[in-house]
Scaffold this motif. Sequence first.
Motif, PDB file in Angstrom:
ATOM      1  N   LYS A 127       2.553   5.450 -11.305  1.00 53.16           N
ATOM      2  CA  LYS A 127       1.638   4.676 -10.463  1.00 53.16           C
ATOM      3  C   LYS A 127       0.222   4.726 -11.041  1.00 53.16           C
ATOM      4  O   LYS A 127      -0.449   3.694 -11.180  1.00 53.16           O
ATOM      5  N   ALA A 128      -0.204   5.923 -11.402  1.00 46.78           N
ATOM      6  CA  ALA A 128      -1.542   6.082 -11.989  1.00 46.78           C
ATOM      7  C   ALA A 128      -1.628   5.396 -13.341  1.00 46.78           C
ATOM      8  O   ALA A 128      -2.626   4.732 -13.665  1.00 46.78           O
ATOM      9  N   THR A 184      -7.240   1.773  -1.524  1.00 40.72           N
ATOM     10  CA  THR A 184      -5.860   1.514  -1.964  1.00 40.72           C
ATOM     11  C   THR A 184      -5.842   1.007  -3.407  1.00 40.72           C
ATOM     12  O   THR A 184      -6.890   0.798  -4.022  1.00 40.72           O
ATOM     13  N   GLU A 185      -4.642   0.809  -3.926  1.00 36.89           N
ATOM     14  CA  GLU A 185      -4.469   0.367  -5.312  1.00 36.89           C
ATOM     15  C   GLU A 185      -5.253  -0.910  -5.565  1.00 36.89           C
ATOM     16  O   GLU A 185      -5.178  -1.874  -4.806  1.00 36.89           O
ATOM     17  N   ASN A 186      -6.033  -0.896  -6.642  1.00 35.07           N
ATOM     18  CA  ASN A 186      -6.884  -2.024  -7.047  1.00 35.07           C
ATOM     19  C   ASN A 186      -7.941  -2.375  -5.998  1.00 35.07           C
ATOM     20  O   ASN A 186      -8.515  -3.470  -6.030  1.00 35.07           O
ATOM     21  N   PHE A 217     -10.411   1.733  -7.991  1.00 36.76           N
ATOM     22  CA  PHE A 217      -9.188   2.477  -8.269  1.00 36.76           C
ATOM     23  C   PHE A 217      -8.679   3.129  -6.994  1.00 36.76           C
ATOM     24  O   PHE A 217      -9.441   3.407  -6.070  1.00 36.76           O
ATOM     25  N   GLU A 218      -7.400   3.400  -6.978  1.00 43.72           N
ATOM     26  CA  GLU A 218      -6.825   4.109  -5.842  1.00 43.72           C
ATOM     27  C   GLU A 218      -7.448   5.507  -5.783  1.00 43.72           C
ATOM     28  O   GLU A 218      -7.567   6.200  -6.793  1.00 43.72           O
ATOM     29  N   SER A 234       0.090   2.835 -14.457  1.00 46.22           N
ATOM     30  CA  SER A 234       0.073   1.386 -14.273  1.00 46.22           C
ATOM     31  C   SER A 234      -1.319   0.902 -13.889  1.00 46.22           C
ATOM     32  O   SER A 234      -1.829  -0.076 -14.446  1.00 46.22           O
ATOM     33  N   GLU A 235      -1.958   1.608 -12.957  1.00 47.58           N
ATOM     34  CA  GLU A 235      -3.299   1.206 -12.525  1.00 47.58           C
ATOM     35  C   GLU A 235      -4.303   1.341 -13.656  1.00 47.58           C
ATOM     36  O   GLU A 235      -5.152   0.462 -13.862  1.00 47.58           O
ATOM     37  N   SER A 251       3.491   1.447  -4.697  1.00 49.92           N
ATOM     38  CA  SER A 251       2.719   0.800  -5.747  1.00 49.92           C
ATOM     39  C   SER A 251       3.658   0.119  -6.736  1.00 49.92           C
ATOM     40  O   SER A 251       4.871   0.352  -6.749  1.00 49.92           O
ATOM     41  N   GLU A 272       0.835  -1.203   0.000  1.00 53.31           N
ATOM     42  CA  GLU A 272       0.000   0.000   0.000  1.00 53.31           C
ATOM     43  C   GLU A 272       0.866   1.247   0.000  1.00 53.31           C
ATOM     44  O   GLU A 272       0.457   2.298  -0.482  1.00 53.31           O
ATOM     45  N   LYS A 303       4.376   9.284  -9.190  1.00 57.47           N
ATOM     46  CA  LYS A 303       2.919   9.396  -9.076  1.00 57.47           C
ATOM     47  C   LYS A 303       2.258   9.144 -10.434  1.00 57.47           C
ATOM     48  O   LYS A 303       1.242   8.447 -10.531  1.00 57.47           O
TER      49      LYS A 303
END
Length: 1513
Positions: A501-502, A1398-1400, A1354-1355, A504-505, A417, A414, A498
């Motif tokens: 990270k975005a 959190t992510e995913n 989504f995060e 990738s998600e 990412s 968490e 940042k």
Amino acid sequence: MHLIFSRPTTLFHREAVALSDLAPETVVCGAISDYLDSRNSTDVLLTFNNMAKLAPLEEPLLKGDSCVSNNSDPRNEKNLDHEDLPLLATDDNAYGIYPTFKNKLESECGSVRNVTTLKLAKLVECLSQRHWMFRFQQVGVRMQSKLVAMIYAKGLTLSCQSKEVRSTGPILLEAVALSDLAPETVVCGAISDYLDSRNSTDVLLTFNNMAKLSPLEEPLLKGDSCVSNNSDPSKTRGNGNFNSYSSAGFFSLLTFSWISPLITLGNEKTLDHEDLPLLATDDSAYGIYPTFKNKLESECGSVRNVTTLKLAKVLFLSTWQGILLSGIFAFLYACASFVGPYLIDILVQYLNGKHKFKSEGYVLAMVFVAAKLVECLSQRHWMFRFQQVGVRMQSKLVAMIYAKGLTLSCQSKEVRSTGEIINLMTVDAERIGEFCWYMHDPWMCVLQVSLAFLILYRSVGLASLVALAASVIVMLLDLPLASLQGKFQGKVMEFKDKRMKATSEILNNMRIIKLQAWEMKFLSKIIQLRKSEEVWLKKFLAGTAYIRILFHNALPFIAVLTFGSCVLMGIPLESGKVLSALATFRILQMPIYSLPDTISMIAQTKVSLDRIASYLRLDELQTDVVEKLPWGSSDKAIEIVDGIFSWDLSVPNTTLESINLTVFHGMRVAVCGTVGSGKSSLLSCIIGEVPKISGTLKICGTKAYVSQSPWIQSGKIEDNILFGKEMEREKYEKVLESCSLTKDLEVLPFGDQTIIGEKGINLSGGQKQRVQIARALYQDADIYLFDDPFSAVDAHTGSHLFKECLLGLPKSKTVIYITHQVEFLPDADLILVMRDGRITQSGKYNDILKTGTDFMELVGAHKAALSSIMSLERRPTFKTSSTTKEDTNSLSDSELDLNVENIYDQNDKFNDTVEPKGQLVQEEEREKGRVGFKVYWKYITTAYGGALVPFILLSQLLTVGLEVASNYWMTLATPVSATAEPDIGSLTLMVVYVSLQIGGSIFTFARAFLAVIAGYKTATMLFNKMHLCTFGAPISFFDATPSGRILNRASTDQSALDMNISNLVWTTTFSLIQFLGNIFVMTQAAWQVFIVLIPVMAACIWYQRYYSTTARELARLVGTCQAPVIQHFSETISGSTTIRSFEQESRFNDINMKLIDRYSQPKLYSATAMEWLNFKLDILSTLTFAFCLVFLIYFPNSVTPGIAGLAVTYGLNLNALQFKIIWFLCNLENKIISVERIFQYTSLPSEAPLVIKDKKPDCSWPSSGEVYIRDLQVRYAPHLPLVLRGLTCTFTAGAKTGIVGRTGSGKTTLVQTLFRLIEPVAGHIVIDSINISLIGIHDLRSKLSIIPQDPTMFEGTVRTNLDPLEEYTDEEIWEALDMCQLGDEVRRKDGKLDSIVTENGENWSMGQRQLVCLGRVLLKKNKILVLDEATASVDTATDNIIQHTVKQHFSECTVITIAHRITSIIDSDMVLFLNQGLIEEYDSPKKLLKNKSSSLAQLVAEYTRRSNSGFGN
């Protein structure tokens, strides 16, 4: 796995062949003695080098009974058989010679285990020196017999531990090779390298004469059977045409000629990875990572205690030899570079007629040239060595980052990412590797300034102090800028993290984003993050421009102050001393320029080291959560006593509390409960994923785990199932049959060899789940843990899986399974009911049914669903309940199963021969040949249409012109000697000189800032265009393109565009203009230089072109080899739970190191090839310089001494300038590939327009929601077969339509076509009289609602997940949350609607995520709703809630439901049954159930049967 660590079979084959032919000098014995002294070796596979030379007794072992001699003539009347050969003499027979050999070896060494290379060589020598040239073949056979017998005897006594170290084949092949290699073959190098290497990476030995290889040996060199330790064993083979670096001789190393065969091959064909030589041990991740890890752990105690300082220290100590060697070369380079400036004044005085001794001129020329050669050679090897060290450092760090990723706790994930960690691997590790360029600069700066001061003091006396002070001032001015650069760089990286990270998600969830028509919103999020990054990027680039201005103005500034001081102090200025000073200033530029760069790089490297160290300090999974007991030591498979577990130890609320559980071997344990009750957490704690607060957890036996969300690796289906195990065909086929995969594989274009896209994208949800189950079954574990394995499969397949995979396992196997389907519970030996993280009930089905309410609620919901089916069946048939049951059970179990199977067998055999077949995931596109001028032109004209280009070029031209003019002025205006009178006054001299320098400084400023502006604008425009095209690409692009490829362009390639490429482009042109200026000056003094210059330049151009063909492909290979490292890491992080549960960490670390080495190979050889080119060009430019010197000395009166000295001064810089041009040019050609790769993604095929203005539907569309489908044909890609093969049907407005069918029948494909994620090949879909193919895709998708098969969050916050477009009020959002039963859950959270996700959505359960998806559609209130397996991950009670909510709030809407649960679709108005992409049945469920032979009726019958009676009887 140990085979991968070993050397290729052919290596030992050839090493051992060599001994008989190379006699005592050969060091081959080392490898054999090492074997005899070890406890190692696996079973050996004997492959022979030359079939013609083998002893006759050995041939039948290879060729069978009818062994034919290689030399036999097929025209002879009788072929020579083995029986025709005479017997061997006693001295040639193993029976006769082995005992003597063994006795002598033991008497010499005491024991075979004490054997050394020297003793073995000595014994072989004294036993085998017989009539060398006459009998060497006979001696070879004898040697081979002795050694094979000895090795065989040793092999019989090896321990199990020993067998893990040596791979199949090498040792016996050494013995074979000792007898057979011709004397001239160069074998010693590779053997010596092997003897030095304890890690034994694969060293591929090259033969001088490939014609001597036998056919049996060539496949080992060239074929796929050769497994390399530093590349993918399925794809990489060593190239037998190249000498490796480790086996090269001194001259080959000195001149870089060991890389020549690769460069030659690159000109003959497009290089593939298989053409590259293998890495030496010290360059391979296999060879260096274990040592690095051990040193780091011994230094820090644990990786978790690492600090930046300790990490830097261990990095240095683990590569100190390479650093020291590069430092020695750097020292030689620094000293040699000052010889020229020191001698210039002497040369000018010589040309002026002052001769100290005879032939002084030629001695001076020889010293000039010798110093130049030393300078060139030391610089080349300095640069090669530090790049080599850089590759090693990067490999170590990437391997360490990956290994850490496998051990990260859930809490740590968490904090960091996947995108952030990828940045550590791609940017930070690479920057630390690049720091090796600057490592020696601090002490070199001191050395160069000291040498410069000595020479200046000799030339200008006390004015040298002014020069020194000016140099220090310039350096000090650089320091604050360098400090700021470090700060700016850190900020750029922070915002880049940042953004990545975005990105990738978003890439991981692109399907749901497109289904919801959110891509423009998420694109704007990326653009906004990029703008924040650009704020700091602009500051960083401006700082770079200031530093560049300072650097280029440093030389004029120091020169003006120095010469001005001379004038003020009355120190006479002579042309020789001025030229010596100018040449010294030119060299002094390097430390002046490099020091701030070095300081900046130190700051950047510290930032990167800090980031990596802080990552390595992250919490890891607790290793003491599970106490593992040896198999057979306990009758309990799993025992938990007073267990308290929590995902987050920092919060008071625990995840699991008061867990007491005992599971004996062979038990079947079912876990049930409502959504969010802690079922998955219970399984996670058993496999050691949840941190333990207190209690004990013991496990006896091996585990296999099937996660709720299928984790499938990119690659073949077969590899996913085997998961590192050896293929056992019978077992494999049985597993496929048990998991109902046989028919699926028959339909897939390549069967189990079909390559699966990222996250199993080209498999249906059910297929992915069954592949997961097959993977678990194939492991043959003792304990199986299944997390809701039946959620994604249809009713029949679920029944089959339960019977074959859970109940069908041997009685000794323990099974724990989570399920929401009550029908799977009665057969369990133990049922656990969970609520709020506690086990509230446990026992047998009938026992707990009577003892508590929690289980009753679940069973009650199931019975309610079942009764709806019963009532539906009763209504049309008007039969009583008992009659219905009797009808259902009138068929035997076997007959019913057969009927259900027949449903799916129909149409399985269809004509597929006309369909083109191909893998979904193709090799990454790689441009071939030279980077076209079009790419360069597009790059420089992207910003402002290229309007700045002429101004930049003009500024550069004027800068160089004014610099040459100022040097000419100082040379011509000063006298040659102290005795000569000056023609021009001191004031005039300095005024003109200062004016020229100021003019040059102005244009330096202009070109620096114009270049930065153009580069920044270009990078920004290309970033926006690439992302716009990527987000607008069809979903098929994301299916076929691993996210690693896209991330690689968004991170590495974009970084090159931001930071490097503009500088490279304009520095290359500036260096070229400087080079032409140098040539102009030299030809003014000696026009005859053209005699040599023209052929030399022609040779330079030829070499550059010869090199660039190979360099381009190596650079492209670097680009394509980095993406798999990223991709593999991304997959590993998402599947780390599965990997750990199967205890496969070491195998995945091995794969990662192979991928790292595949990346390191082209990177290292690309650097080597550049040094090869520079060495050639250095020699050629030194030749030009030497000719110029000889001409000036031979004709001393042809030109004035001052001009001659100026020519030599510029000539001294010729090598450096030529190197700069080639260096920047080659770097540019390598880096421009990043532009080329980004351009690829700026021209991707696009989806249909988002909005078509003249076809825009009315705001109220669709008003009724009727969907008409006509002759619909769909395939996923042009090279793949049809999935839907001509569907025609109508979904009535306001009706509820259920779609059923076996997994892979085309249900989800139909939904994707409805949303136009896939465009049909033929046919069309009409909604309310509008053909959806004619309107914009946003107009379509925004009017449709979907709850997808894979629930996605989504995060961000709860609010942004429900309403990312910010269209609804808080009241509307709360209303939607209450309707989907999540209102109370969100109110309990601290931030309410702003509580963190959190992510995913990892901090939400799978069922809760599904309810959030329900909340989204409740907000949108569209007329058409699609439920794609929307209730697969929830219990029956929650399923009923969702169904009730849909009925209540979408009563007037058209609802299309895809479900495997019969209860989810049985009350639909219509049911569509799909099979193999065709409609099998489409009618109301009442009518279909009335017909007992219908597919739906048989599915319902089976569901009813298993719900009433279970599977145990």
